[in-house]
Design a protein around this motif. Structure first.
Motif, mmCIF file in Angstrom:
data_model
loop_
_atom_site.group_PDB
_atom_site.id
_atom_site.type_symbol
_atom_site.label_atom_id
_atom_site.label_comp_id
_atom_site.label_asym_id
_atom_site.label_seq_id
_atom_site.Cartn_x
_atom_site.Cartn_y
_atom_site.Cartn_z
ATOM 1 N N PHE A 1 36.728 37.327 35.051
ATOM 2 C CA PHE A 1 36.065 38.106 36.367
ATOM 3 C C PHE A 1 37.479 38.333 37.072
ATOM 4 C CE2 PHE A 1 32.308 36.108 35.009
ATOM 5 C CZ PHE A 1 31.341 36.831 35.041
ATOM 6 N N VAL A 2 37.143 39.748 37.464
ATOM 7 C CA VAL A 2 38.406 40.119 38.599
ATOM 8 C C VAL A 2 37.659 40.477 39.831
ATOM 9 C CG1 VAL A 2 39.517 41.542 36.723
ATOM 10 C CG2 VAL A 2 37.829 42.630 37.856
ATOM 11 N N PHE A 3 38.406 40.522 40.882
ATOM 12 C CA PHE A 3 37.890 40.709 42.287
ATOM 13 C C PHE A 3 38.637 41.793 42.668
ATOM 14 C CE2 PHE A 3 37.398 36.474 40.764
ATOM 15 C CZ PHE A 3 36.258 36.171 41.155
ATOM 16 N N PHE A 4 37.620 42.687 43.539
ATOM 17 C CA PHE A 4 38.284 43.767 44.177
ATOM 18 C C PHE A 4 38.736 43.677 45.553
ATOM 19 C CE2 PHE A 4 36.346 45.309 40.406
ATOM 20 C CZ PHE A 4 37.294 46.372 39.917
ATOM 21 N N GLU A 5 39.899 44.319 45.983
ATOM 22 C CA GLU A 5 40.439 43.782 47.160
ATOM 23 C C GLU A 5 39.719 44.444 48.346
ATOM 24 O OE1 GLU A 5 45.095 42.323 47.641
ATOM 25 O OE2 GLU A 5 44.627 44.363 46.650
ATOM 26 N N TYR B 1 49.065 39.712 35.724
ATOM 27 C CA TYR B 1 49.863 41.017 35.788
ATOM 28 C C TYR B 1 51.101 40.991 36.682
ATOM 29 C CZ TYR B 1 50.618 46.055 36.860
ATOM 30 O OH TYR B 1 51.212 47.345 36.911
ATOM 31 N N GLU B 2 52.250 41.251 36.195
ATOM 32 C CA GLU B 2 53.659 40.961 36.802
ATOM 33 C C GLU B 2 53.635 39.928 37.377
ATOM 34 O OE1 GLU B 2 53.899 44.413 39.641
ATOM 35 O OE2 GLU B 2 54.483 45.641 37.931
ATOM 36 N N GLY B 3 53.174 38.802 36.548
ATOM 37 C CA GLY B 3 53.533 37.048 36.947
ATOM 38 C C GLY B 3 52.385 36.720 37.831
ATOM 39 N N LYS B 4 51.195 37.474 38.097
ATOM 40 C CA LYS B 4 50.394 37.037 39.295
ATOM 41 C C LYS B 4 49.155 36.974 38.493
ATOM 42 C CE LYS B 4 52.404 38.837 43.414
ATOM 43 N NZ LYS B 4 52.575 40.244 44.113
ATOM 44 N N TRP B 5 48.337 35.875 39.029
ATOM 45 C CA TRP B 5 47.051 35.766 38.218
ATOM 46 C C TRP B 5 46.136 36.770 38.722
ATOM 47 C CZ3 TRP B 5 45.325 32.890 34.233
ATOM 48 C CH2 TRP B 5 46.098 31.916 33.925
ATOM 49 N N ILE B 6 45.435 37.647 37.965
ATOM 50 C CA ILE B 6 44.579 38.656 38.800
ATOM 51 C C ILE B 6 43.038 38.549 37.960
ATOM 52 C CG2 ILE B 6 46.080 40.378 39.446
ATOM 53 C CD1 ILE B 6 45.079 41.066 35.926
ATOM 54 N N ALA B 7 42.805 37.722 37.066
ATOM 55 C CA ALA B 7 41.511 37.394 36.493
ATOM 56 C C ALA B 7 41.290 36.044 36.371
ATOM 57 C CB ALA B 7 41.489 38.199 35.115
ATOM 58 N N ALA B 8 40.038 35.620 36.450
ATOM 59 C CA ALA B 8 39.592 34.299 36.135
ATOM 60 C C ALA B 8 39.078 34.067 34.779
ATOM 61 C CB ALA B 8 38.763 33.691 37.221
ATOM 62 N N PRO B 9 39.476 33.582 33.731
ATOM 63 C CA PRO B 9 38.765 33.562 32.417
ATOM 64 C C PRO B 9 37.797 32.396 32.347
ATOM 65 C CG PRO B 9 41.264 32.589 32.118
ATOM 66 C CD PRO B 9 40.875 33.223 33.916
ATOM 67 N N VAL B 10 36.425 32.805 32.061
ATOM 68 C CA VAL B 10 35.572 31.786 32.104
ATOM 69 C C VAL B 10 35.235 31.002 30.788
ATOM 70 C CG1 VAL B 10 33.624 33.592 31.781
ATOM 71 C CG2 VAL B 10 33.318 31.421 32.963
ATOM 72 N N ASN B 11 35.928 31.562 29.578
ATOM 73 C CA ASN B 11 35.461 31.183 28.381
ATOM 74 C C ASN B 11 36.244 31.714 27.169
ATOM 75 O OD1 ASN B 11 34.556 33.750 27.810
ATOM 76 N ND2 ASN B 11 32.349 33.480 27.678
ATOM 77 N N LEU C 1 46.287 33.683 26.746
ATOM 78 C CA LEU C 1 45.618 34.616 27.653
ATOM 79 C C LEU C 1 46.484 35.116 28.877
ATOM 80 C CD1 LEU C 1 42.018 32.925 28.152
ATOM 81 C CD2 LEU C 1 42.673 34.659 26.956
ATOM 82 N N TRP C 2 47.439 34.824 29.098
ATOM 83 C CA TRP C 2 48.302 35.091 30.241
ATOM 84 C C TRP C 2 48.663 36.643 30.260
ATOM 85 C CZ3 TRP C 2 52.346 31.054 31.658
ATOM 86 C CH2 TRP C 2 51.623 29.740 31.683
ATOM 87 N N PRO C 3 48.771 37.191 29.035
ATOM 88 C CA PRO C 3 49.108 38.774 29.178
ATOM 89 C C PRO C 3 47.866 39.635 29.487
ATOM 90 C CG PRO C 3 49.717 37.912 26.979
ATOM 91 C CD PRO C 3 48.816 36.763 27.598
ATOM 92 N N PHE C 4 46.631 38.830 29.532
ATOM 93 C CA PHE C 4 45.478 39.631 30.280
ATOM 94 C C PHE C 4 45.093 39.417 31.365
ATOM 95 C CE2 PHE C 4 45.130 39.030 25.376
ATOM 96 C CZ PHE C 4 45.249 40.542 24.990
ATOM 97 N N SER C 5 45.321 37.996 31.904
ATOM 98 C CA SER C 5 44.985 37.501 32.942
ATOM 99 C C SER C 5 45.811 37.434 34.251
ATOM 100 C CB SER C 5 44.352 35.932 32.957
ATOM 101 O OG SER C 5 43.708 35.798 31.417
#
Ligand code: BGC
Length: 417
Positions: A303-307, A129-139, A123-127
């Protein structure tokens, strides 16, 4: 006096601003496409958890599996300068949004809570970006399933089909008995979900990768792909005449009621059986799309969060953290039909289908046969995914001849990539 009034006014304004800011931090507005019974039940687990923490949920639903409609709404909101606090999102689209620099960095939460240890590497290549977590996988959902009405199966003397030919034999029995054999909705993403199962059973995992991940023209326009489209045409013959535009959950309802024998669908269909109080293994059977046992085509809701130009609000922070909470992942996925995104969660509370989902996932992950779903954005960027949708949908609806479909697909993919 006048000065005093002004000061009082300014004081009130400051207080009001503080109250508004406070109110803001206690609400999360979330775009998602979870509008069916099972989906809403899953979402309620999250809403209730947040409510207990004093955070209210501002709902922004946009129906439509695969999320294309939701992504159109999201794009319009961001373009207009009013992004939601959070959005459901799948696969490569997450990377596109991250590249645009609008997603919040969840790494501080992830580091504090040990997401690296809990969320499996595929899942890391999706969640990230450039080594930082940018999405929270729920399932973890997977798409290569069939959902079968057990009473109809027993009455017709059908055993779980394990090859495409056995699938056809089962469908023939239902058709001969006057039932709708295959419950299907005529929407591009639903047909694409079936198509990837047919690609997998026809060509195997290597062919699946060549077609959907490598976009190899020789594999797309090949004799194997010709067989795939012949098989899609064959399956089309088991669908009732009213399928056009039908929502996926209404197709599931046909199986639940015993009006149809089976549905080819991801395991969000299980959420519908669960919310109708049906029991896995007794009322319905869940089997891998015939001929694909050992391979799992996954899609993971994230889920992603907008800054919005600043750090995460406390409500956004809480929501991201809750999503990766172990007990939440169990409670949510029991309702949703999926299995936890975390690999350190026990299967004890899950039913037979959930246990199978978790065991299959583990096996596929170990064997290297955990493959991203094309239909749900985990194989290709959105433009290529749409090219697949377009040709598969037009073929299924009789607008492209079976013999012409492989070349049409190769051409469409070539111009989209
Ligand atoms: C999502 C599921 C959802 C399904 C149908 C898929 O793309 O991953 O969570 O239930 O669409 O709406």
């Amino acid at each position: 006096m006048r000065k005093g009034k002004l000061l009082l006014g300014a004081g009130l304004a400051v207080m009001l601003a503080a109250t508004l800011a406070h109110a803001k931090t206690e609400t999360v507005e979330v775009i998602h496409w979870w509008t069916s019974g099972g989906e809403a039940a899953g979402l309620s687990v999250l809403k209730n958890m947040l409510a207990k923490q004093g955070i209210s949920w501002k709902d922004a639903p946009v129906a439509g599996g695969g999320g294309s409609a939701a992504m159109t709404t999201l794009r319009a909101r961001v373009t207009a300068g009013s992004p939601p606090d959070a959005s459901q999102m799948l696969g490569y689209a997450i990377q596109d949004w991250a590249e645009q620099g609008v997603l919040a960095d969840l790494t501080p939460i992830a580091n504090k809570e040990g997401w690296d240890k809990a969320i499996p590497k595929p899942l890391w290549p999706f969640s990230k970006y450039e080594g930082k977590w940018i999405a929270a996988p729920v399932n973890f959902h997977s798409t290569n399933w069939i959902w079968v009405n057990k009473a109809a199966m027993d009455k017709l003397g059908i055993t779980p089909p394990t090859s495409f030919d056995e699938l056809i034999a089962a469908l023939d029995k239902a058709k001969a008995a006057g039932m709708t054999a295959l419950a299907q909705g005529g929407q591009a993403w639903q047909e694409a979900t079936m198509f990837e199962g047919v690609v997998l059973t026809t060509g195997g995992p290597e062919f699946y990768k060549k077609v959907f991940m490598d976009l190899d023209p020789a594999s797309i326009n090949s004799p194997t792909m010709a067989t795939v489209f012949q098989r899609m045409e064959k399956l089309r013959g088991y669908v009732d005449p009213n399928f056009s535009g039908r929502d996926w959950n209404l197709a599931t309802a046909m199986v639940i009621k015993g009006d149809a024998l089976m549905q080819v669908m991801g395991d969000w269909a299980k959420g519908e059986f669960v919310s109708a109080h049906k029991v896995a293994g007794k009322d319905y059977g869940c089997y891998r799309f015939p001929g694909t046992q050992g391979v799992v085509t996954f899609n993971t809701d994230q889920f992603v969060f907008f800054e919005k130009g600043k750090a995460l609000t406390p409500a956004q922070h809480q929501m991201a953290s809750d999503i990766e909470n172990k007990s939440f992942q169990i409670a949510f996925n029991l309702k949703k039909g999926s299995v936890p995104a975390r690999i350190d969660v026990s299967d004890a509370e899950f039913d037979a289908c959930g246990k199978k989902g978790m065991a299959d996932l583990k096996e596929a992950n170990a064997k290297g046969t955990l493959l991203g779903s094309m239909a749900h954005g985990y194989a290709d960027k959105p433009a290529v995914q749409n090219a697949f949708y377009d040709i598969v949908d037009r073929h299924f609806n009789g607008q492209i001849k079976t013999a012409d479909a492989p070349k049409a697909l190769a051409d469409a993919v070539a111009s989209a990539k």
